[in-house]
Each structure stands twice: as C-alpha cells, then as structure tokens.
Write a protein that holds these residues in place. Structure first.
Motif, PDB file in Angstrom:
ATOM      1  N   UNK A   1     -12.149  -2.773  -3.625  1.00  0.00           N
ATOM      2  CA  UNK A   1     -10.740  -2.440  -3.388  1.00  0.00           C
ATOM      3  C   UNK A   1     -10.301  -3.053  -2.069  1.00  0.00           C
ATOM      4  N   UNK A   2      -9.089  -3.555  -2.037  1.00  0.00           N
ATOM      5  CA  UNK A   2      -8.547  -4.167  -0.825  1.00  0.00           C
ATOM      6  C   UNK A   2      -7.685  -3.157  -0.086  1.00  0.00           C
ATOM      7  N   UNK A   3      -7.868  -3.038   1.223  1.00  0.00           N
ATOM      8  CA  UNK A   3      -6.964  -2.228   2.015  1.00  0.00           C
ATOM      9  C   UNK A   3      -5.747  -3.073   2.363  1.00  0.00           C
ATOM     10  N   UNK A   4      -4.576  -2.515   2.172  1.00  0.00           N
ATOM     11  CA  UNK A   4      -3.321  -3.235   2.365  1.00  0.00           C
ATOM     12  C   UNK A   4      -2.445  -2.483   3.355  1.00  0.00           C
ATOM     13  N   UNK A   5      -1.342  -3.104   3.739  1.00  0.00           N
ATOM     14  CA  UNK A   5      -0.555  -2.578   4.848  1.00  0.00           C
ATOM     15  C   UNK A   5       0.532  -1.598   4.439  1.00  0.00           C
TER      16      UNK A   5
END
Length: 410
Positions: free
Chosen positions: A45-49
């Motif tokens: 999973x990618x952490x996004x802003x």
C-alpha cells in the motif's frame, strides 16, 4: 483458519456478576488512537498526502463499482451475490445476501492518529465470503488494519469476530465463531475484546464481554433490553437498548460499560440505527418521523430534537455549527440546526421516486466536507456541500443502478 466455537451456555459460564447498574467512572477516559505502531500501513500500500475518497456502489445483481472522487474515474471490481443490505467501516464494504456475507476491500483508508491522519491507497479486491444464514449485523471499529470486525447472522444465530489485520492483508480469518440461541444479535468489537448479545425469550436482553478468542471475561455482563443498533465513536462502542444505550470503553486494559439512560419523561421512539461522521463523539438516530435523537458519547448525554418535517434518515455532522443532516420523507436532503431542530437549508427532492418504489434504499453518508446520496430509481449519485446551503456540488450518472452506496477512503 483459527476460530473457536462455543455454546451460549459456555459463553455465560464465566460472566457471574451482572453490571446492571453500570455506574459511571469518576473520570471520563480520553480518546485514544488505534493500538498500533505502524500508523495503518500494510504491505503493497502506498501512503499518500490526501484522503483517497471514493464511492463504492453495488447494483441489484451484485455488480461492484468504485468511483474515484478525485479524478472521477470509475473501476469495475467484479461481482458478489446480490445483497440485501450493506455496511462499511470506510475501507471494507460488507455485502449481506442473506445466505452469507461478501467482504470487499476498497483499497482506500485513513488511519486516525487523533491529532493527525495517514492516508493509504492499495489495489481493491473481493476478499471472499463469510458463511452464515439470515440477516448479518456488522459492527466495526475506527481502524481498518487492527482489532476485529463483528458479524452476527440472525438465521444461524452465529456470532463471528473477523480479524481486521488479516483483512488488511487480504485474508478472511475468524478469531472466533460462537453458537448462540436464536435472536437478532450483535458482536461489537472494542479494543482486543468484543461484546456479544445474549437473548431471553428470543430477544437480545444483555451483553457479555469476551476476549479475542471468544472466551468470556468474568464479571463483565450488562443488561440491555431489546438490544438493537450499534456504532463506534472516538469515545467508545455504543449499543442501543430499550432504556437508552450502553457505552463500552477500554480503561487500563479492561472493558468498562456505562449506561446512558434516556432523559426522564422523553416521549419518543427509541434509537435503533445510529449514524454520524467518522471519528466524532456525537451520533444521530431517527425517533419516529418527527423527532431525532442525538447521543453525545463524550458527555454521556441524549438530546431529543423535534424536527419541522418528516424524516427517514439522520446523521450527525458534529461540527462547530452543530449541524445534523437528514433525508426527508419527500426525498430532500435537509441541513438541520442541532440546537433547535429547524431546517436551515435543503435540496430539491432528489430521491422522491426511490423512496416511493422498491428500487433500493437511498443512503445518506457524510464526511468532513461533503455528503453523498445514492438515487437508485433516478440512477444518480449526488455530492452535496452541506455547509454551503445544501448546494449540489456534483451529480454522477453511473452506468448501473446504484442500489447500495458506501463512501470509502474515510
């Protein structure tokens, strides 16, 4: 798949002290972040802003689609058995067909760290089916990567606790599956524990605390006549009772249960279905068609509001203006003053046809900035800016009937 199967008698064997009085503690425990040091992160999973908000819809045949609210792209996720009802925690959508429950991972979630948030994006997936018969009542927490998710199947009278961390890794794992006497029950997760309803004469009459393996916690039982309706707020887990509500919190590693009684002399139907903005302390419930209840779980207090027109749904926004959103019986979305009960803004009748015919139930959901409403008969999805005079911000025209709606990424 680890699980434990117990009878109702075994469940109650260790619960020897009924906390029917449920005295309130001297001090109210502060809200706590989910017990995790990974800030909601999972592999791949990618952490996004920013929050990856989307609308997940299911059509009457079980087709699942997800509309990205940032770029307005739509993804077809597959299909599940045609549902009769759905529930969500803001990441997973639980679709109940009456012959089992499908679990859908939207691949979008927010991790609440109280003073700040973390946002994640992963591939959506259909995770499979949880076996059971009859209507499934689902209870979730504020975390989609830790703790448990409760499911109670009314037909087979089975209480199931799913491992939410395992869900976040794409696996369906049952922490326990308890056999109970037939009733419309609930399994409500709280910390590393769960509250399980127990019936008397076929009706939920009390709740008992069990650990994450389904073993009863001695001395932790509370009366809750005709238990119905549950929600988790930033403060704790709520279960509706005939005389008010139970509020469960975890204090020093143990479950504390308080009773929040209805105001003396209040003449209105009880609350049976709670709704509110995620992570906030106040929730709303319809009380007949001309009143609504507000339950402030931080203050342990009910407020009964008379409204100026018939309503069929209500959800607490709980912002500084004390707004409550409601769906009017005529299909309008109403912005209601939470102090007076007066309507201060409204839309046109957006779902009048859907309310008049059996085309799927419109569902009103709300986040910090917008409200969303599905219109099955009108075949539309509405985005409403409730802080700007109930302005219709966007209208989406899905290719299939949006019979069921969940906002994901919250």
């Amino acid at each position: 798949m680890p699980h434990r199967s117990l009878t109702a008698a075994a469940l109650l064997a260790g619960a020897v002290l009924a906390l029917t009085g449920c005295a309130q503690p001297a001090a109210k425990p502060p809200a706590a972040a989910p017990a995790s040091d990974d800030h909601g992160a999972v592999a791949d999973a990618a952490e996004v802003s920013e929050p990856q908000l989307a609308l997940l819809t299911i059509d009457p045949e079980g087709g699942v689609r997800q509309l990205d609210l940032l770029d307005e792209t739509e993804t077809e996720l597959g299909s599940v058995p045609a549902p009769e009802r759905t529930a969500t925690d803001g990441r997973y959508v639980f679709a109940d067909s009456g012959e089992g429950m499908s679990v859908i991972d939207s691949g979008r979630w927010t991790w609440d760290h109280v003073d700040h948030f973390h946002y994640y994006l992963a591939e959506p997936a259909l995770l499979g089916e949880v076996a059971g018969r009859g209507a499934a009542t689902v209870a979730t927490t504020l975390s989609s990567t830790t703790g448990g998710t409760g499911v109670f199947f009314a037909g087979s009278a089975e209480a199931v606790l799913l491992d939410t961390r395992a869900l976040s890794q794409g696996e369906l794992v049952e922490r326990f599956r308890l056999e109970t006497a037939p009733h419309d029950g609930m399994v409500v997760p709280i910390g590393s524990f769960a509250l399980v309803t127990e019936p008397r004469d076929g009706v939920a009459a009390s709740v008992s605390v069990v650990d994450e393996d389904g073993m009863p916690v001695p001395g932790r039982t509370a009366a809750c006549a005709e238990a119905r309706g549950t929600i988790t707020t930033r403060v704790g887990a709520v279960i509706g009772c005939a005389d008010g509500a139970l509020l469960a919190t975890v204090v020093d590693g143990a479950v504390e249960i308080e009773r929040v009684a209805y105001p003396a002399g209040a003449a209105a139907p009880r609350a049976t279905d709670f709704a509110g903005r995620d992570g906030r302390p106040t929730v709303a419930a319809v009380a007949g068609d001309r009143h609504l209840w507000l339950l402030d779980t931080r203050e342990r207090a009910w407020t009964l509001l008379a409204v100026d027109r018939p309503i069929v749904q209500a959800t607490a926004v709980d912002d500084q203006a004390q707004h409550v959103l409601a769906l009017g019986a005529d299909g309008r979305v109403l912005v209601i003053d939470g102090a007076s009960g007066q309507t201060i803004a409204q839309t046109e009748p957006l779902v009048a046809e859907s309310l008049a015919i059996d085309a799927g139930a419109p569902t009103l959901v709300v986040d910090q900035h917008r409200a969303y409403l599905n219109a099955p008969a009108e075949r539309a999805l509405y985005e409403i800016d409730f802080a700007d005079g109930a302005r219709i911000a966007r209208v989406f025209s899905p290719p299939t009937t949006p019979a069921f709606l969940a906002e994901t990424g919250r």
